[in-house]
Motif scaffolding. Structure first.
Motif, PDB file in Angstrom:
ATOM      1  N   GLY A   1       0.791  -1.241   0.000  1.00 12.05           N
ATOM      2  CA  GLY A   1       0.000   0.000   0.000  1.00 12.05           C
ATOM      3  C   GLY A   1       0.812   1.275   0.000  1.00 12.05           C
ATOM      4  O   GLY A   1       0.239   2.356   0.118  1.00 12.05           O
ATOM      5  N   LYS A   2       2.128   1.157  -0.114  1.00 10.73           N
ATOM      6  CA  LYS A   2       2.956   2.383  -0.082  1.00 10.73           C
ATOM      7  C   LYS A   2       2.598   3.310  -1.239  1.00 10.73           C
ATOM      8  O   LYS A   2       2.572   4.522  -1.087  1.00 10.73           O
ATOM      9  CB  LYS A   2       4.437   2.022  -0.149  1.00 10.73           C
ATOM     10  CG  LYS A   2       5.024   1.694   1.199  1.00 10.73           C
ATOM     11  CD  LYS A   2       6.541   1.714   1.174  1.00 10.73           C
ATOM     12  CE  LYS A   2       7.091   1.611   2.595  1.00 10.73           C
ATOM     13  NZ  LYS A   2       8.469   1.214   2.666  1.00 10.73           N
ATOM     14  N   ARG A   3       2.292   2.723  -2.406  1.00  9.64           N
ATOM     15  CA  ARG A   3       2.025   3.554  -3.588  1.00  9.64           C
ATOM     16  C   ARG A   3       0.793   4.425  -3.400  1.00  9.64           C
ATOM     17  O   ARG A   3       0.728   5.554  -3.874  1.00  9.64           O
ATOM     18  CB  ARG A   3       1.861   2.643  -4.821  1.00  9.64           C
ATOM     19  CG  ARG A   3       2.183   3.374  -6.110  1.00  9.64           C
ATOM     20  CD  ARG A   3       1.762   2.580  -7.306  1.00  9.64           C
ATOM     21  NE  ARG A   3       0.383   2.840  -7.627  1.00  9.64           N
ATOM     22  CZ  ARG A   3      -0.372   2.053  -8.378  1.00  9.64           C
ATOM     23  NH1 ARG A   3       0.125   0.910  -8.830  1.00  9.64           N
ATOM     24  NH2 ARG A   3      -1.610   2.372  -8.655  1.00  9.64           N
TER      25      ARG A   3
ATOM     26  N   HIS B   1      -0.957   4.723   1.931  1.00  6.53           N
ATOM     27  CA  HIS B   1      -1.252   4.180   3.262  1.00  6.53           C
ATOM     28  C   HIS B   1      -0.683   2.774   3.416  1.00  6.53           C
ATOM     29  O   HIS B   1      -1.378   1.774   3.232  1.00  6.53           O
ATOM     30  CB  HIS B   1      -2.725   4.270   3.663  1.00  6.53           C
ATOM     31  CG  HIS B   1      -3.713   4.110   2.554  1.00  6.53           C
ATOM     32  ND1 HIS B   1      -4.181   2.884   2.160  1.00  6.53           N
ATOM     33  CD2 HIS B   1      -4.306   5.021   1.760  1.00  6.53           C
ATOM     34  CE1 HIS B   1      -5.026   3.056   1.171  1.00  6.53           C
ATOM     35  NE2 HIS B   1      -5.121   4.341   0.900  1.00  6.53           N
ATOM     36  N   PRO B   2       0.591   2.731   3.786  1.00  5.72           N
ATOM     37  CA  PRO B   2       1.254   1.432   3.949  1.00  5.72           C
ATOM     38  C   PRO B   2       0.664   0.631   5.103  1.00  5.72           C
ATOM     39  O   PRO B   2       0.355   1.187   6.156  1.00  5.72           O
ATOM     40  CB  PRO B   2       2.710   1.810   4.254  1.00  5.72           C
ATOM     41  CG  PRO B   2       2.685   3.224   4.683  1.00  5.72           C
ATOM     42  CD  PRO B   2       1.484   3.864   4.067  1.00  5.72           C
ATOM     43  N   VAL B   3       0.500  -0.653   4.868  1.00  4.82           N
ATOM     44  CA  VAL B   3      -0.143  -1.534   5.842  1.00  4.82           C
ATOM     45  C   VAL B   3       0.695  -2.807   6.008  1.00  4.82           C
ATOM     46  O   VAL B   3       1.061  -3.439   5.021  1.00  4.82           O
ATOM     47  CB  VAL B   3      -1.564  -1.903   5.330  1.00  4.82           C
ATOM     48  CG1 VAL B   3      -2.147  -3.065   6.110  1.00  4.82           C
ATOM     49  CG2 VAL B   3      -2.495  -0.697   5.424  1.00  4.82           C
ATOM     50  N   ARG B   4       0.995  -3.156   7.274  1.00  3.36           N
ATOM     51  CA  ARG B   4       1.740  -4.402   7.515  1.00  3.36           C
ATOM     52  C   ARG B   4       0.780  -5.544   7.827  1.00  3.36           C
ATOM     53  O   ARG B   4      -0.117  -5.386   8.653  1.00  3.36           O
ATOM     54  CB  ARG B   4       2.725  -4.230   8.676  1.00  3.36           C
ATOM     55  CG  ARG B   4       3.581  -5.496   8.903  1.00  3.36           C
ATOM     56  CD  ARG B   4       4.557  -5.353  10.056  1.00  3.36           C
ATOM     57  NE  ARG B   4       5.543  -4.309   9.819  1.00  3.36           N
ATOM     58  CZ  ARG B   4       6.585  -4.427   8.987  1.00  3.36           C
ATOM     59  NH1 ARG B   4       6.772  -5.562   8.313  1.00  3.36           N
ATOM     60  NH2 ARG B   4       7.420  -3.417   8.835  1.00  3.36           N
ATOM     61  N   SER B   5       0.998  -6.661   7.163  1.00  4.40           N
ATOM     62  CA  SER B   5       0.152  -7.829   7.392  1.00  4.40           C
ATOM     63  C   SER B   5       0.992  -9.097   7.247  1.00  4.40           C
ATOM     64  O   SER B   5       2.141  -9.039   6.794  1.00  4.40           O
ATOM     65  CB  SER B   5      -0.994  -7.864   6.371  1.00  4.40           C
ATOM     66  OG  SER B   5      -0.457  -7.997   5.064  1.00  4.40           O
TER      67      SER B   5
ATOM     68  N   ALA C   1      -0.410 -10.944  -3.804  1.00  2.00           N
ATOM     69  CA  ALA C   1      -1.073 -10.597  -5.068  1.00  2.00           C
ATOM     70  C   ALA C   1      -1.225  -9.081  -5.190  1.00  2.00           C
ATOM     71  O   ALA C   1      -1.028  -8.500  -6.262  1.00  2.00           O
ATOM     72  CB  ALA C   1      -2.441 -11.279  -5.124  1.00  2.00           C
ATOM     73  N   TYR C   2      -1.556  -8.453  -4.043  1.00  2.00           N
ATOM     74  CA  TYR C   2      -1.740  -6.998  -4.023  1.00  2.00           C
ATOM     75  C   TYR C   2      -0.429  -6.303  -4.400  1.00  2.00           C
ATOM     76  O   TYR C   2      -0.404  -5.378  -5.213  1.00  2.00           O
ATOM     77  CB  TYR C   2      -2.194  -6.573  -2.620  1.00  2.00           C
ATOM     78  CG  TYR C   2      -2.593  -5.124  -2.505  1.00  2.00           C
ATOM     79  CD1 TYR C   2      -3.921  -4.742  -2.542  1.00  2.00           C
ATOM     80  CD2 TYR C   2      -1.630  -4.129  -2.339  1.00  2.00           C
ATOM     81  CE1 TYR C   2      -4.296  -3.406  -2.430  1.00  2.00           C
ATOM     82  CE2 TYR C   2      -1.987  -2.792  -2.228  1.00  2.00           C
ATOM     83  CZ  TYR C   2      -3.320  -2.441  -2.267  1.00  2.00           C
ATOM     84  OH  TYR C   2      -3.675  -1.123  -2.158  1.00  2.00           O
ATOM     85  N   ALA C   3       0.676  -6.780  -3.812  1.00  2.00           N
ATOM     86  CA  ALA C   3       1.987  -6.167  -4.071  1.00  2.00           C
ATOM     87  C   ALA C   3       2.346  -6.288  -5.549  1.00  2.00           C
ATOM     88  O   ALA C   3       2.896  -5.356  -6.145  1.00  2.00           O
ATOM     89  CB  ALA C   3       3.052  -6.817  -3.199  1.00  2.00           C
ATOM     90  N   GLN C   4       2.023  -7.425  -6.127  1.00  2.00           N
ATOM     91  CA  GLN C   4       2.342  -7.630  -7.536  1.00  2.00           C
ATOM     92  C   GLN C   4       1.611  -6.608  -8.413  1.00  2.00           C
ATOM     93  O   GLN C   4       2.197  -6.002  -9.304  1.00  2.00           O
ATOM     94  CB  GLN C   4       1.943  -9.042  -7.950  1.00  2.00           C
ATOM     95  CG  GLN C   4       3.046  -9.725  -8.709  1.00  2.00           C
ATOM     96  CD  GLN C   4       2.810 -11.219  -8.798  1.00  2.00           C
ATOM     97  OE1 GLN C   4       1.652 -11.659  -8.774  1.00  2.00           O
ATOM     98  NE2 GLN C   4       3.882 -11.966  -8.912  1.00  2.00           N
TER      99      GLN C   4
ATOM    100  N   GLU D   1      -7.878   2.560  -8.481  1.00  2.00           N
ATOM    101  CA  GLU D   1      -9.242   2.062  -8.202  1.00  2.00           C
ATOM    102  C   GLU D   1      -9.241   0.535  -8.089  1.00  2.00           C
ATOM    103  O   GLU D   1      -9.948  -0.030  -7.246  1.00  2.00           O
ATOM    104  CB  GLU D   1     -10.236   2.466  -9.307  1.00  2.00           C
ATOM    105  CG  GLU D   1     -10.343   3.955  -9.585  1.00  2.00           C
ATOM    106  CD  GLU D   1      -9.153   4.519 -10.339  1.00  2.00           C
ATOM    107  OE1 GLU D   1      -8.772   3.904 -11.356  1.00  2.00           O
ATOM    108  OE2 GLU D   1      -8.605   5.542  -9.912  1.00  2.00           O
ATOM    109  N   GLU D   2      -8.428  -0.110  -8.925  1.00  2.00           N
ATOM    110  CA  GLU D   2      -8.386  -1.575  -8.879  1.00  2.00           C
ATOM    111  C   GLU D   2      -7.801  -2.048  -7.541  1.00  2.00           C
ATOM    112  O   GLU D   2      -8.290  -2.997  -6.920  1.00  2.00           O
ATOM    113  CB  GLU D   2      -7.540  -2.104 -10.039  1.00  2.00           C
ATOM    114  CG  GLU D   2      -7.717  -3.599 -10.256  1.00  2.00           C
ATOM    115  CD  GLU D   2      -6.825  -4.137 -11.388  1.00  2.00           C
ATOM    116  OE1 GLU D   2      -6.517  -5.323 -11.375  1.00  2.00           O
ATOM    117  OE2 GLU D   2      -6.436  -3.341 -12.257  1.00  2.00           O
ATOM    118  N   LEU D   3      -6.768  -1.336  -7.062  1.00  2.00           N
ATOM    119  CA  LEU D   3      -6.139  -1.690  -5.783  1.00  2.00           C
ATOM    120  C   LEU D   3      -7.124  -1.475  -4.637  1.00  2.00           C
ATOM    121  O   LEU D   3      -7.242  -2.309  -3.738  1.00  2.00           O
ATOM    122  CB  LEU D   3      -4.881  -0.843  -5.571  1.00  2.00           C
ATOM    123  CG  LEU D   3      -3.703  -1.189  -6.475  1.00  2.00           C
ATOM    124  CD1 LEU D   3      -2.607  -0.145  -6.339  1.00  2.00           C
ATOM    125  CD2 LEU D   3      -3.154  -2.562  -6.157  1.00  2.00           C
TER     126      LEU D   3
END
Ligand code: TUI
Length: 314
Positions: free
Chosen positions: A223-225, A228-232, A240-243, A252-254
């Motif tokens: 989520g850095k881009r 709002h970076p989120v650690r999980s 998949a999200y990072a890719q 919008e897709e993210l």
């Protein structure tokens, strides 16, 4: 016995706060932590005010000890939840993921103590000037929405920037880390990940199991881009999200992909499409136990560590 300014400020026995974990920290968990002598906190997350009011009343039915409310400032309901905290005259609010300046006077007028999470020196100074009662310095080891600095760097910087009592958060789950926090200048700690594995925490059993099994490299930040970076936990969903994030997918897709991912982890234990927010310290959480035991244990562990620290001084 460890007693600090945080104990007298909040009317608690042990200087241990439970982190405001969205979707997770409900009235039942908050009451269990407060009954154990710590400071329990209900997390507002993105929830509607009616749900929060219900959780406050549940907590009041389960404890006569003080507890608080964490307000996630990016929530679409932040204004209404902020007003609710004043209306319900809670002992304290903590805030996260933003700047609570516009609510501070309202809370102070209602007698609600304000303890913002700060992730920078500038925010620590601003919150001090606006009349916060204490600050939570949360390093990026924590789960969920993370700042840039680590706990080791942030806590001493914040302590030197304010006269207020400072609570350390991020990467804390045992007595050694409590002792280390005191060495850095804090006089209290906040823990989230450790309380995920409290008996009274209602997350799906799969979530707890994943925390118990997590090793040292088991979390990642996405989520850095989007800012709002989120650690999980490093499961299928954040990978998949990072890719997508790094392949230039539209914002919008993210956003669409992220919507509901935390709920799917917390409520359904969905290992395919859920997002299991967790701090790096999951690697040191290895037991499910009552919240009260967690609170007492970390303080009892910290005592000999702090006393023993003198052995290094000749
Ligand atoms: O807020 C958190 N952790 C959170 S909020 C959250 S909600 C959510 N997020 C993603 C998916 C689903 C739900 C999950 N975890 N921690 C407190 C925190 N606050 N960490 C960092 C900050 C922070 C950052 C910037 C505080 C203030 C700040 O100021 C920025 C500004 O406005 O200048």
């Amino acid at each position: 016995m460890i007693e600090t300014e945080i104990c007298s400020l909040l009317g608690i026995k042990y200087p241990v706060l439970q982190g405001g974990m969205a979707w997770i920290a409900d009235g039942k968990l908050a009451a269990a932590v407060s009954n154990g002598g710590g400071f329990g906190i209900i997390a507002a997350g993105n929830a509607e005010p009616d749900y929060i009011r219900e959780q406050i009343h549940i907590a009041r039915s389960l404890t006569d000890k003080p507890f608080g409310l964490n307000i996630m400032l990016m929530s679409p309901h932040a204004d209404a939840v902020a007003a609710l905290a004043a209306e319900e005259k809670l002992a304290a609010v903590t805030t996260g993921a933003g700047n609570p300046s516009k609510y501070m006077q309202m809370w102070k007028d209602a007698g609600v103590k304000v303890i913002p999470v700060v992730a920078s020196v500038a925010m620590a100074k601003l919150m001090t000037r606006l009349g916060a009662s204490a600050l939570i310095a949360e390093g990026g080891e924590s789960g969920g929405h993370v700042g840039e600095l680590t706990t080791m760097v942030l806590v001493p910087l914040v302590c030197d920037a304010t006269e207020l009592p400072v609570i350390a958060a991020g990467g804390i789950a045992d007595g050694r880390a409590v002792a280390a926090s005191f060495m850095l200048g804090a006089c209290g700690v906040q823990m989230g990940t450790r309380f995920l594995c409290a008996e009274e925490c209602s997350v799906h059993p799969v979530y707890k199991e994943k925390i118990l099994k997590a090793g040292d490299l088991c979390t990642m930040v996405t989520g850095k881009r989007l800012g709002h970076p989120v650690r999980s936990l490093r499961t299928k969903f954040p990978r998949a999200y990072a890719q997508l994030e790094y392949s230039g997918a539209p914002d919008e897709e993210l956003d669409k992909l992220a919507g509901g991912a935390l709920r799917r982890a917390v409520v359904e234990g969905d290992t395919e499409n859920g997002c299991f927010l967790s701090g790096q310290i999951a690697a040191r959480v290895d037991r499910i136990q009552p919240a009260a035991e967690i609170v007492r244990e970390v303080i009892e562990e910290a005592e000999p560590v702090l006393k023993g620290a003198a052995k290094w001084v000749k």
